[in-house]
Design a protein around this motif. Structure first.
Motif, PDB file in Angstrom:
ATOM      1  N   GLY A  46       0.806  -1.210   0.000  1.00  0.00           N
ATOM      2  CA  GLY A  46       0.000   0.000   0.000  1.00  0.00           C
ATOM      3  C   GLY A  46       0.836   1.255   0.000  1.00  0.00           C
ATOM      4  N   ILE A  47       0.166   2.346   0.186  1.00  0.00           N
ATOM      5  CA  ILE A  47       0.793   3.654   0.112  1.00  0.00           C
ATOM      6  C   ILE A  47       1.348   4.041   1.476  1.00  0.00           C
ATOM      7  N   ARG A  48       2.420   4.809   1.475  1.00  0.00           N
ATOM      8  CA  ARG A  48       3.003   5.302   2.721  1.00  0.00           C
ATOM      9  C   ARG A  48       2.731   6.785   2.846  1.00  0.00           C
ATOM     10  N   PHE A  49       2.777   7.229   4.071  1.00  0.00           N
ATOM     11  CA  PHE A  49       2.513   8.625   4.357  1.00  0.00           C
ATOM     12  C   PHE A  49       3.668   9.171   5.176  1.00  0.00           C
ATOM     13  N   ARG A  50       4.089  10.394   4.847  1.00  0.00           N
ATOM     14  CA  ARG A  50       5.201  11.004   5.572  1.00  0.00           C
ATOM     15  C   ARG A  50       4.891  12.476   5.816  1.00  0.00           C
ATOM     16  N   LEU A  51       5.081  12.906   7.042  1.00  0.00           N
ATOM     17  CA  LEU A  51       4.877  14.298   7.451  1.00  0.00           C
ATOM     18  C   LEU A  51       6.204  14.799   8.009  1.00  0.00           C
ATOM     19  N   ILE A  52       6.807  15.793   7.328  1.00  0.00           N
ATOM     20  CA  ILE A  52       8.149  16.248   7.697  1.00  0.00           C
ATOM     21  C   ILE A  52       8.067  17.653   8.285  1.00  0.00           C
ATOM     22  N   ALA A  53       8.636  17.816   9.470  1.00  0.00           N
ATOM     23  CA  ALA A  53       8.647  19.111  10.147  1.00  0.00           C
ATOM     24  C   ALA A  53       9.655  20.052   9.494  1.00  0.00           C
ATOM     25  N   ASN A  54       9.481  21.359   9.718  1.00  0.00           N
ATOM     26  CA  ASN A  54      10.391  22.372   9.206  1.00  0.00           C
ATOM     27  C   ASN A  54      11.805  22.158   9.763  1.00  0.00           C
ATOM     28  N   SER A  55      11.909  21.940  11.077  1.00  0.00           N
ATOM     29  CA  SER A  55      13.197  21.708  11.728  1.00  0.00           C
ATOM     30  C   SER A  55      12.941  20.887  12.988  1.00  0.00           C
ATOM     31  N   ASN A  56      13.963  20.719  13.792  1.00  0.00           N
ATOM     32  CA  ASN A  56      13.822  19.945  15.028  1.00  0.00           C
ATOM     33  C   ASN A  56      13.600  20.819  16.258  1.00  0.00           C
ATOM     34  N   THR A  57      13.308  22.097  16.064  1.00  0.00           N
ATOM     35  CA  THR A  57      13.018  22.942  17.223  1.00  0.00           C
ATOM     36  C   THR A  57      11.700  22.501  17.847  1.00  0.00           C
ATOM     37  N   ILE A  58      11.516  22.825  19.095  1.00  0.00           N
ATOM     38  CA  ILE A  58      10.289  22.440  19.796  1.00  0.00           C
ATOM     39  C   ILE A  58       9.070  23.030  19.096  1.00  0.00           C
ATOM     40  N   GLU A  59       9.173  24.286  18.674  1.00  0.00           N
ATOM     41  CA  GLU A  59       8.042  24.945  18.022  1.00  0.00           C
ATOM     42  C   GLU A  59       7.667  24.242  16.713  1.00  0.00           C
ATOM     43  N   ASP A  60       8.674  23.905  15.901  1.00  0.00           N
ATOM     44  CA  ASP A  60       8.399  23.244  14.622  1.00  0.00           C
ATOM     45  C   ASP A  60       7.846  21.832  14.819  1.00  0.00           C
ATOM     46  N   GLN A  61       8.318  21.139  15.833  1.00  0.00           N
ATOM     47  CA  GLN A  61       7.781  19.811  16.117  1.00  0.00           C
ATOM     48  C   GLN A  61       6.331  19.906  16.618  1.00  0.00           C
ATOM     49  N   GLN A  62       6.010  20.981  17.345  1.00  0.00           N
ATOM     50  CA  GLN A  62       4.625  21.192  17.769  1.00  0.00           C
ATOM     51  C   GLN A  62       3.728  21.475  16.572  1.00  0.00           C
ATOM     52  N   VAL A  63       4.241  22.239  15.604  1.00  0.00           N
ATOM     53  CA  VAL A  63       3.476  22.493  14.371  1.00  0.00           C
ATOM     54  C   VAL A  63       3.228  21.173  13.651  1.00  0.00           C
ATOM     55  N   LYS A  64       4.261  20.328  13.557  1.00  0.00           N
ATOM     56  CA  LYS A  64       4.114  19.018  12.906  1.00  0.00           C
ATOM     57  C   LYS A  64       3.037  18.192  13.616  1.00  0.00           C
ATOM     58  N   ASN A  65       3.073  18.166  14.942  1.00  0.00           N
ATOM     59  CA  ASN A  65       2.073  17.397  15.689  1.00  0.00           C
ATOM     60  C   ASN A  65       0.676  17.980  15.527  1.00  0.00           C
ATOM     61  N   ASN A  66       0.579  19.298  15.391  1.00  0.00           N
ATOM     62  CA  ASN A  66      -0.707  19.946  15.152  1.00  0.00           C
ATOM     63  C   ASN A  66      -1.263  19.525  13.785  1.00  0.00           C
ATOM     64  N   VAL A  67      -0.400  19.531  12.770  1.00  0.00           N
ATOM     65  CA  VAL A  67      -0.825  19.103  11.433  1.00  0.00           C
ATOM     66  C   VAL A  67      -1.233  17.628  11.477  1.00  0.00           C
ATOM     67  N   LYS A  68      -0.452  16.810  12.155  1.00  0.00           N
ATOM     68  CA  LYS A  68      -0.766  15.378  12.286  1.00  0.00           C
ATOM     69  C   LYS A  68      -2.144  15.198  12.925  1.00  0.00           C
ATOM     70  N   HIS A  69      -2.419  15.974  13.955  1.00  0.00           N
ATOM     71  CA  HIS A  69      -3.701  15.886  14.651  1.00  0.00           C
ATOM     72  C   HIS A  69      -4.869  16.185  13.695  1.00  0.00           C
ATOM     73  N   HIS A  70      -4.679  17.133  12.778  1.00  0.00           N
ATOM     74  CA  HIS A  70      -5.746  17.505  11.850  1.00  0.00           C
ATOM     75  C   HIS A  70      -5.932  16.500  10.709  1.00  0.00           C
ATOM     76  N   ILE A  71      -4.844  15.862  10.274  1.00  0.00           N
ATOM     77  CA  ILE A  71      -4.960  14.987   9.104  1.00  0.00           C
ATOM     78  C   ILE A  71      -5.169  13.511   9.447  1.00  0.00           C
ATOM     79  N   GLU A  72      -4.869  13.118  10.660  1.00  0.00           N
ATOM     80  CA  GLU A  72      -4.992  11.705  11.046  1.00  0.00           C
ATOM     81  C   GLU A  72      -6.405  11.151  10.828  1.00  0.00           C
ATOM     82  N   PRO A  73      -7.467  11.870  11.216  1.00  0.00           N
ATOM     83  CA  PRO A  73      -8.808  11.324  10.971  1.00  0.00           C
ATOM     84  C   PRO A  73      -9.121  11.166   9.479  1.00  0.00           C
ATOM     85  N   ILE A  74      -8.543  12.022   8.657  1.00  0.00           N
ATOM     86  CA  ILE A  74      -8.774  11.935   7.213  1.00  0.00           C
ATOM     87  C   ILE A  74      -8.095  10.695   6.645  1.00  0.00           C
ATOM     88  N   LEU A  75      -6.913  10.380   7.143  1.00  0.00           N
ATOM     89  CA  LEU A  75      -6.168   9.222   6.651  1.00  0.00           C
ATOM     90  C   LEU A  75      -6.907   7.911   6.902  1.00  0.00           C
TER      91      LEU A  75
END
Length: 176
Positions: A46-75
């Motif tokens: 099947g298909i794979r999914f990848r979500l890549i953060a801007n950087s490894n700073t705490i703020e950017d990782q929080q943005v990544k987790n926020n995006v993950k939270h919004h798209i997970e139900p759609i997946l």
């Protein structure tokens, strides 16, 4: 006069035991090498999914987790209707990009998945059908999963630990 014959002694029990131990060690070594070369259970269909953060700073990782939270139900709906789900993902990504005031891009197609260290061993780098969402420069840690089967969601699947057949045989042989 009798001819000279060389009298050979039978190998001692100690040498026979050493040979058996050496044989068992070689079998274990071969199985271990095969286990490293061909890790079990990593390849998924099947298909794979990848979500890549801007950087490894705490703020950017929080943005990544926020995006993950919004798209997970759609997946979760992807398997039933891939094209409609992908369109919905695009809409959500565009809204989040505007809301978070950062560039978020989504691409679908062949993408490189880097090697990963897993419980079973190391998965190899491979090109696979993927959906990749990149936040900003996409230079940070990522969240990835395979959509078939659904291994990226909260449900924990109990995995059986790999067994070495020689070790299992030895345990059974000496446990009686």
């Amino acid at each position: 006069m009798l001819p000279d014959y060389e009298i050979k002694k039978a190998p001692s029990i100690g040498k026979q035991i050493d040979a058996v131990i050496f044989f068992v060690w070689m079998l274990l070594l071969i199985q271990f090498c095969l286990f490293l070369l061909f890790p079990q259970g990593e390849e998924v269909e099947g298909i794979r999914f990848r979500l890549i953060a801007n950087s490894n700073t705490i703020e950017d990782q929080q943005v990544k987790n926020n995006v993950k939270h919004h798209i997970e139900p759609i997946l979760l709906k992807y398997e039933n209707n891939p094209q409609e789900t992908y369109n919905e993902l695009e809409q959500v990504v565009n809204k989040l990009s505007n809301k978070l005031d950062t560039t978020i891009t989504i691409t679908k197609g062949e993408a490189i998945f880097p090697p990963k260290v897993l419980n079973q061993g190391i998965s190899s780098q491979l090109m696979t059908e993927s959906i990749v969402i990149s936040i900003g420069n996409a230079r940070g840690d990522n969240w990835w999963c395979a959509l078939f089967p659904k291994v990226c969601y909260k449900e924990e699947v109990e995995k059986e630990k790999p067994k070495f057949w020689v070790w299992e045989w030895l345990k059974k042989k000496f446990s009686t």
